[in-house]
Every structure is written in structure tokens, then in C-alpha cells.
Design a protein around this motif. Structure first.
Motif, PDB file in Angstrom:
ATOM      1  N   HIS A  51     -54.867   6.132  -6.427  1.00 12.31           N
ATOM      2  CA  HIS A  51     -54.974   7.152  -5.526  1.00 12.31           C
ATOM      3  C   HIS A  51     -53.563   7.555  -4.838  1.00 12.31           C
ATOM      4  O   HIS A  51     -53.078   8.844  -4.488  1.00 12.31           O
ATOM      5  CB  HIS A  51     -55.798   6.944  -4.408  1.00 12.31           C
ATOM      6  N   HIS A  84     -62.619  22.617  -6.166  1.00  7.41           N
ATOM      7  CA  HIS A  84     -62.315  21.467  -7.326  1.00  7.41           C
ATOM      8  C   HIS A  84     -63.351  21.669  -8.410  1.00  7.41           C
ATOM      9  O   HIS A  84     -64.670  21.470  -8.011  1.00  7.41           O
ATOM     10  CB  HIS A  84     -62.521  20.263  -6.581  1.00  7.41           C
ATOM     11  N   THR A  91     -60.074  19.301 -12.951  1.00  8.77           N
ATOM     12  CA  THR A  91     -59.868  17.842 -13.701  1.00  8.77           C
ATOM     13  C   THR A  91     -60.906  17.390 -14.367  1.00  8.77           C
ATOM     14  O   THR A  91     -61.940  18.183 -14.645  1.00  8.77           O
ATOM     15  CB  THR A  91     -59.722  16.865 -12.191  1.00  8.77           C
ATOM     16  N   TYR A 121     -59.278  11.569  -8.603  1.00  8.70           N
ATOM     17  CA  TYR A 121     -58.599  12.823  -8.175  1.00  8.70           C
ATOM     18  C   TYR A 121     -59.402  13.450  -6.923  1.00  8.70           C
ATOM     19  O   TYR A 121     -58.784  14.011  -6.084  1.00  8.70           O
ATOM     20  CB  TYR A 121     -59.065  14.092  -9.475  1.00  8.70           C
ATOM     21  N   ILE A 175     -51.361   9.366  -7.263  1.00  5.26           N
ATOM     22  CA  ILE A 175     -51.879  10.912  -7.368  1.00  5.26           C
ATOM     23  C   ILE A 175     -51.725  11.789  -6.015  1.00  5.26           C
ATOM     24  O   ILE A 175     -51.241  12.800  -5.920  1.00  5.26           O
ATOM     25  CB  ILE A 175     -53.717  11.077  -7.541  1.00  5.26           C
ATOM     26  N   ILE A 231     -57.158  15.221  -3.822  1.00  3.55           N
ATOM     27  CA  ILE A 231     -57.501  16.695  -3.527  1.00  3.55           C
ATOM     28  C   ILE A 231     -57.885  17.168  -2.428  1.00  3.55           C
ATOM     29  O   ILE A 231     -57.272  17.955  -1.818  1.00  3.55           O
ATOM     30  CB  ILE A 231     -58.323  17.259  -4.750  1.00  3.55           C
TER      31      ILE A 231
END
Length: 301
Positions: free
Chosen positions: A43, A88, A69, A75, A46, A79
């Protein structure tokens, strides 16, 4: 970034001990930013990668409207932390693929159960006492073969009238398989662009309630209760938000194709250079097309 659409697709690509993180414009199919890691992403990786991209957007005064994604758990948290309440979208293709795998596994279990119910007959020509069992065994064996040969009919999106007749024939006496096919039809209807996310979520709630009534089917289709399915319906409220992450997947496939022609040890620096070369090739696409059209026009006189 000059023609940035505001919609991106993010994905990770594993290449031996390395992992390539990529962000691609989901409407122009052009890679915008990448990073090569020498370990599996976390995490924090990312989050740092997304913050790099956010700094690029802020430096150019650009706005991000949506991100697509796959269903990876890497993610959602980064995000939400980096981009806030941006839309998303979970890839529709990956979501439906998981459901179709579950349906095909259920069909395989039915074939296994039918095979176990085949009558045990002695070798040789059946006697008058075992003739009925032999005929029943032949019918079952034929049905098992047809279920395997036409297994794609349980997950195919659109069926012709002939395929529907075939499906009714091979599922005679197997109502659970007909129920699976009806549920797959309902799943495909969820992703109809003509309805909005709110309507699709209401349909999904009714579908889940229906599946719970069938215990065998419910155990098979546990993916229907995944929160990723709800996120896969986000694109219905935004006509410009792509429903799949095909843009970044296509870049990953192109990278793997390039790597197949390189028969040497691949280091991190080599991977970085190959992706940079691919991005340079993408940047020159319009110039190459213009040159090609000019040459064709000149040759035609």
C-alpha cells in the motif's frame, strides 16, 4: 499530458523478481507514468506512486475525474487517501471473468456427479436384465459429453435461437444449471449503459436476494456478494468513464511481447529502458501516421 482526458487506468505487471506499476490514460491509451520495483508492491508503494502522479497533475493544473483498476486489494485504500472521492471503477471484464469461472466450475461439478451416478455394468453385451441400465448409462454419458462440449453456452453473453434450444436440451432434468444461466443473464443486464448506477444496484440487490433462496447456487456464486461488483457499476453514472482497464492491460501485453524477443538476464535498468523506449514510440505515433499518409498521397499522385 497535453491531451490528458481526466480518466486513467492503473495496474501492476510482474516480471520475474520485479514489478512494474503503470498509469495509462484510459481514453487515449497512452502510458503517462511508471515505476519499476524490485519487490512485490505494498500500500505504501502504491500511495507513493499515486502521489507522484498527483504532483504532475497539480503542476499542470489538470483534474482527475475517474480511475479504473482491477479487483486487486492494493488500490482502494491508496486511491481514497490520495485522490479523495474520485470515481473508482473496478474493471468490468475482471469482475465478469470471476463469475464465469465460478459458473463453469459449477457445471464441472454437475458433470462429475452425473459420472458418479453411471450404473456399474459387467463387461460384454448387456443381458436382458441389465439392458435398461445400459440404455440409461448411454443417455447419461451423452449428456455428460454434451455438457462439456457446450459448456460455453452457460456463460456466453448472447445466444442464438439454435444455441438456446441446445441449452434447453442438455439441461433437461438439471434445473440448477438452468438457474445458473438465468443468473448470468441477469448479471450481464447489470452492465447495460442505458441504466444508471442506482438502478443497477437495485437490480443487484434483488439478484442477491434471489440467489440466497437457492443454497447450492448461492455457494457457487459467492462472488455475487463481493463489494467489487458494486464498484464495477460506477461507470454507469459517467458516460466518459471506461468500464474496463483494457488501456493499461494492452500496454502490459505489449511489454511482455517485447520481453519475449530478449534472451538475456533482465535487470531493473533494462526494464526501465524498454518501457521508456515504448513510451517514446507512442509519442511519435501521430508523426508516423502523418508521414505515412503523406507518402501514400504522394504516390497516388
Amino acid at each position: 499530458m497535453a491531451n490528458f482526458s481526466g480518466y486513467i487506468a492503473a495496474d501492476e505487471l510482474y516480471d520475474g523478481p520485479y514489478c512494474v506499476l503503470s498509469i495509462v490514460d484510459n481514453r487515449t491509451f497512452r502510458r503517462l507514468i511508471y515505476e519499476v520495483l524490485d519487490h512485490d508492491p505494498t500500500h505504501e508503494d502504491i500511495r507513493r506512486f499515486f502521489r507522484r502522479f498527483q504532483a504532475l497533475l497539480q503542476a499542470r493544473g489538470l483534474i482527475l475525474y475517474g480511475i479504473t483498476t482491477d479487483a486487486s486489494p492494493l488500490y482502494p485504500v491508496p486511491i481514497a487517501e490520495v485522490f479523495g472521492h474520485v470515481n473508482h471503477q473496478v474493471c468490468e471484464f475482471h469482475t465478469i471473468a470471476e463469475l464465469t469461472k465460478a459458473v463453469l466450475r459449477a457445471v464441472a461439478k454437475v458433470r462429475t456427479k452425473l459420472a458418479a451416478s453411471l450404473p456399474q455394468l459387467p463387461r460384454g453385451r448387456p443381458s436382458p436384465a441389465t439392458r435398461k441400465d445400459a440404455q440409461r448409462g448411454k443417455r447419461l454419458q451423452k449428456q455428460i459429453s454434451e455438457l462439456y462440449e457446450h459448456r460455453h453456452l452457460f456463460v456466453q453473453h448472447h445466444l442464438t435461437p439454435a444455441e438456446k434450444r441446445t441449452l434447453r436440451r442438455i439441461t433437461r432434468g438439471l434445473p440448477q444449471l438452468r438457474t445458473l444461466r438465468e443468473i448470468m443473464d441477469e448479471v450481464y443486464r447489470l452492465f447495460d449503459r442505458r441504466c444508471c448506477t442506482h438502478t443497477a444496484l437495485a437490480k443487484l440487490a434483488r439478484l442477491r436476494q434471489r440467489v440466497r433462496r437457492f443454497k447450492d447456487v448461492g455457494r457457487t456464486l459467492q462472488k455475487l456478494f463481493s463489494p467489487n461488483l458494486e464498484k464495477a457499476l460506477t461507470f454507469l453514472n459517467d458516460t466518459l468513464l471506461p468500464s474496463t482497464s483494457n488501456a493499461v492491460e494492452r500496454g502490459n501485453r505489449r511489454h511482455r511481447k517485447m520481453q519475449k524477443s530478449v534472451y538475456r538476464v533482465r535487470g531493473r535498468e533494462h526494464i526501465v529502458h524498454r518501457i521508456a523506449l515504448d513510451m517514446q514510440r507512442e509519442a511519435q505515433t501521430q508523426g508516423r501516421l502523418h508521414t505515412t499518409h503523406t507518402l501514400h498521397y504522394a504516390r497516388a499522385g
